[in-house]
Design an enzyme around this catalytic site. Sequence first.
Site, PDB file in Angstrom:
ATOM      1  N   CYS A 169       0.847  -1.185   0.000  1.00  0.00           N
ATOM      2  CA  CYS A 169       0.000   0.000   0.000  1.00  0.00           C
ATOM      3  C   CYS A 169       0.884   1.236   0.000  1.00  0.00           C
ATOM      4  CB  CYS A 169      -0.916   0.013   1.221  1.00  0.00           C
ATOM      5  SG  CYS A 169      -2.027  -1.416   1.330  1.00  0.00           S
ATOM      6  N   GLY A 227      -0.880   0.417  -5.054  1.00  0.00           N
ATOM      7  CA  GLY A 227      -2.178  -0.162  -4.746  1.00  0.00           C
ATOM      8  C   GLY A 227      -3.252   0.399  -5.641  1.00  0.00           C
ATOM      9  N   ASN A 272       0.766   0.922   5.873  1.00  0.00           N
ATOM     10  CA  ASN A 272       1.349   0.075   4.836  1.00  0.00           C
ATOM     11  C   ASN A 272       2.160  -1.005   5.520  1.00  0.00           C
ATOM     12  OD1 ASN A 272       2.664  -0.986   2.538  1.00  0.00           O
ATOM     13  ND2 ASN A 272       4.318   0.506   2.727  1.00  0.00           N
ATOM     14  N   GLY A 273       1.814  -2.269   5.286  1.00  0.00           N
ATOM     15  CA  GLY A 273       2.566  -3.365   5.896  1.00  0.00           C
ATOM     16  C   GLY A 273       1.655  -4.487   6.325  1.00  0.00           C
ATOM     17  N   TYR A 291      10.845  -4.360  -7.633  1.00  0.00           N
ATOM     18  CA  TYR A 291       9.565  -4.284  -8.343  1.00  0.00           C
ATOM     19  C   TYR A 291       8.683  -3.122  -7.943  1.00  0.00           C
ATOM     20  CZ  TYR A 291       4.848  -5.618  -9.841  1.00  0.00           C
ATOM     21  OH  TYR A 291       3.585  -5.624 -10.385  1.00  0.00           O
TER      22      TYR A 291
END
Length: 503
Positions: free
Chosen positions: A2, A28, A101-102, A257
């Site tokens: 995210c 996201g 985020n995580g 990525y």
Amino acid sequence: MCGVVGIVGNQPINQALYDGLTMLQHRGQDAAGIMTIDGQTLRLRKSNGLVRDVFHTRHMRRLSGNMGIGHVRYPTAGTSSSAEAQPFYVNSPFGIAMAHNGNLTNAEELQAALFEKARRHINTSSDSEILLNIFAYELMETKQLELSKDDVFGAISRVHEQVRGAYGVVAVIIGHGLVAFRDPHGIRPLALGKRETPQGTEYMVASESVAIDGTGFKYERDVEPGEAIYITEEGEFYSQQCAANPVHNPCIFEYVYFARPDSFIDGVSVYASRINMGRKLGEKIQRDFAHLDIDVIIPIPETACDIALEMSRVLNIPYRQGFVKNRYIGRTFIMPGQTQRRKSVRRKLNAIGAEFKGKNVLLVDDSIVRGTTSEQIIEMAREAGANKVYFASAAPEIRYPNVFGIDMPSANELIGYGREVDEISAIIKADGLIYQELSDLIVAVASENPNIKEFETSVFNGVYVTGDINQAYLDRLDAARNDTARAEDDQESTNPELYNEGD
């Protein structure tokens, strides 16, 4: 994966939050949300979809205020229901909103403890809501009507003591300010920026530096592992290390990525790290695969383009753009279902026949996860007239699931799990398959910042830096992540969407 954004300004910040989220859209595509503070009112808009589709003019007008946070999401475990979209909100104490985020690796344990000691109900399957409620509970324990920086940092210290996993967090507290903090291993990224205006200094925190640069702020530094930042409504800035034993283990897959090439993460240029990956992979081919008669190097757009270009330089083999990408199709790796991923590949890419016909082609991609995309792209190359199709991955074999917030599938869905390179090559129908060595990947990234001594590389070697992952946890994760279970969850989810500013 995210993306999060938080801003404390001295003017309306709704547009800056929107712009920041568009620059994190690659992190996201499932849902987006913005929450701002307008006096004593939290204003929220969140829904499924891309940023440009979630926020219309009427929504932006409602998102008034000089302080706020934003989030772009794709689902890991759990559902893709709009009820899972962030930010989340709790009304006590003060009124707090959070975006995260995580992934918390002890979420079930934390949820049970929250109910036991605080009678707090978690309304979604998102661990972000759990993290918000733990933070809220610890703030409540200060027993103060007015929070000091020490109260805030004390609460975050107690969060670090309880929570395991990876997290980059932004939160706002009505009447007080913005809080940002990062997990003690620094697995998930978080960057800090600021800008000077005639009215004073404005601050921004975001998952990647590109969101800071692109909104007119100046990137200052990364938030340190375990560090917390507190910025008051008046613009007073405070920071403190809140973890007992912080270490620096950033996720190496960010560089492979996820992150945009124009971002800096933990002092590392993502672009430069990918150039280094291309050089290392080219040197391996030069050393171990010189017998391959390669006529042309073609990247799978877009992450692999910089990698392949450097490989072309090292190998002295022509570089060509052999695929045209439809930019209106999302990233197939983060699409929620395997069937949808399969259908999307040919809509996403189209081969330029002249670059393939009669040639021995080396296709280059950043990584191979399930192998679905790789197999179809190789098939497209053959249909376009390629004589032989070799395939190179800038990352090593992905053999293990990710537990820190990347939607890697379960081990059984990973093409690299339990297979040797020759077996993988046969499955994707390549004439030859070349993987980057893990040691070379680490050097490619670490050479940009020698202060990083160890990366989070669990998807390649099964070593989880938090030290708390066992097979029972992986089995539970497998059940939550398989595509069939997720599709059933999506159909059955009836969670209400609360506190939304509406359509």
